[in-house]
Design an enzyme around this catalytic site. Structure first.
Site, PDB file in Angstrom:
ATOM      1  N   HIS A 137     -20.294 -29.633  11.778  1.00 54.08           N
ATOM      2  CA  HIS A 137     -19.745 -29.032  13.243  1.00 54.08           C
ATOM      3  C   HIS A 137     -19.350 -30.099  13.910  1.00 54.08           C
ATOM      4  O   HIS A 137     -19.223 -30.074  14.933  1.00 54.08           O
ATOM      5  CB  HIS A 137     -21.100 -28.269  13.610  1.00 54.08           C
ATOM      6  CG  HIS A 137     -21.587 -27.210  12.918  1.00 54.08           C
ATOM      7  ND1 HIS A 137     -20.902 -26.149  13.149  1.00 54.08           N
ATOM      8  CD2 HIS A 137     -22.682 -27.047  12.185  1.00 54.08           C
ATOM      9  CE1 HIS A 137     -21.482 -25.189  12.287  1.00 54.08           C
ATOM     10  NE2 HIS A 137     -22.628 -25.931  11.783  1.00 54.08           N
ATOM     11  N   MET A 166     -12.838 -24.310  24.548  1.00 56.67           N
ATOM     12  CA  MET A 166     -12.673 -25.164  23.469  1.00 56.67           C
ATOM     13  C   MET A 166     -13.178 -26.482  23.769  1.00 56.67           C
ATOM     14  O   MET A 166     -12.818 -27.202  24.689  1.00 56.67           O
ATOM     15  CB  MET A 166     -11.356 -24.976  22.847  1.00 56.67           C
ATOM     16  CG  MET A 166     -11.300 -25.756  21.611  1.00 56.67           C
ATOM     17  SD  MET A 166      -9.565 -25.618  20.569  1.00 56.67           S
ATOM     18  CE  MET A 166      -8.405 -25.630  21.852  1.00 56.67           C
ATOM     19  N   ASP A 192     -10.103 -26.612  12.865  1.00 58.66           N
ATOM     20  CA  ASP A 192     -11.292 -26.154  13.248  1.00 58.66           C
ATOM     21  C   ASP A 192     -11.610 -26.603  14.650  1.00 58.66           C
ATOM     22  O   ASP A 192     -10.764 -27.663  15.112  1.00 58.66           O
ATOM     23  CB  ASP A 192     -12.325 -27.087  12.257  1.00 58.66           C
ATOM     24  CG  ASP A 192     -13.881 -26.692  12.469  1.00 58.66           C
ATOM     25  OD1 ASP A 192     -14.060 -25.548  11.757  1.00 58.66           O
ATOM     26  OD2 ASP A 192     -14.625 -27.096  13.195  1.00 58.66           O
ATOM     27  N   ASP A 246     -14.896 -31.034   9.988  1.00 59.80           N
ATOM     28  CA  ASP A 246     -14.850 -29.871   9.372  1.00 59.80           C
ATOM     29  C   ASP A 246     -13.446 -29.464   9.015  1.00 59.80           C
ATOM     30  O   ASP A 246     -13.085 -28.375   7.820  1.00 59.80           O
ATOM     31  CB  ASP A 246     -15.399 -28.760  10.292  1.00 59.80           C
ATOM     32  CG  ASP A 246     -16.954 -28.884  10.246  1.00 59.80           C
ATOM     33  OD1 ASP A 246     -17.374 -29.873   9.432  1.00 59.80           O
ATOM     34  OD2 ASP A 246     -17.642 -28.234  10.958  1.00 59.80           O
TER      35      ASP A 246
END
Length: 186
Positions: free
Chosen positions: A162, A25, A12, A167
């Site tokens: 999140h 990211m 994730d 996750d």
């Protein structure tokens, strides 16, 4: 010598925009399906000045703190690759995400851009949870959301926070339940 088993690595990411390159990211989590003791998490220093405030807000991460404290992308991705490659002594890592398009796009781009190769192969190929579920159950795309899969498998106590590490662990547990469900049907 016996062939090592496949290790499904639930991945994730949290990002501050829709695509890698122009956007960053900002965290990466990985959890091995069926092995809650095997997890990896890192935050990453943003690589661009551009970001989408709404996308950044989803993760709750502080961009200014990441710019000051998070490791550079090359360092974070080298640590991730080292961790993934270290798993090869017990199995063959296979990328898993839900959706694989978003998470896989960022992970593959970052590995290629900052390390020149991906520990998941040059193609970045992997398993997409929703596609796997559709193939297994025969449902339509609209019925393959992770929330629906969790509901059907009675996994209502697994939150989606999140936080990339949490996750990834959630996804690993969901996929483990999917595999268990498939085995029971056989």
């Amino acid at each position: 010598m016996a062939k090592l088993p496949e290790l499904y690595l639930a991945v994730d990411v949290e990002a501050d925009g829709p695509i890698p390159g122009p956007y960053s990211m900002i965290s990466l989590g990985i959890a091995v399906v069926g092995r809650p003791d095997l997890t990896f998490y890192t935050e990453l220093r943003p690589i661009s000045d551009d970001f989408v405030p709404a996308a950044l807000a989803v993760s709750g991460l502080d961009r200014d703190r990441l710019l000051r404290e998070a490791p550079p992308a090359a360092e974070a991705m080298a640590a991730a690759a080292s961790w993934i490659n270290g798993l090869r002594r017990i199995g063959r890592p296979v990328f898993l995400a839900g959706p694989a398009v978003f998470d896989g796009m960022f992970v593959h781009w970052y590995f290629q851009r900052f390390l020149g190769k991906s520990p998941f192969s040059n193609s970045g190929a992997g398993i997409d949870l929703r596609s796997y579920w559709m193939g297994m159950t025969g449902c339509e795309w609209v019925s393959s959301r992770k929330s629906i899969i969790k509901q059907q498998l009675k996994l209502n106590d697994l939150p989606h926070t999140h936080h990339a590490g949490e996750d990834a662990s959630e996804l690993a547990q969901v996929f483990e339940a999917v595999l268990d469900s498939r085995r029971r049907q056989e």
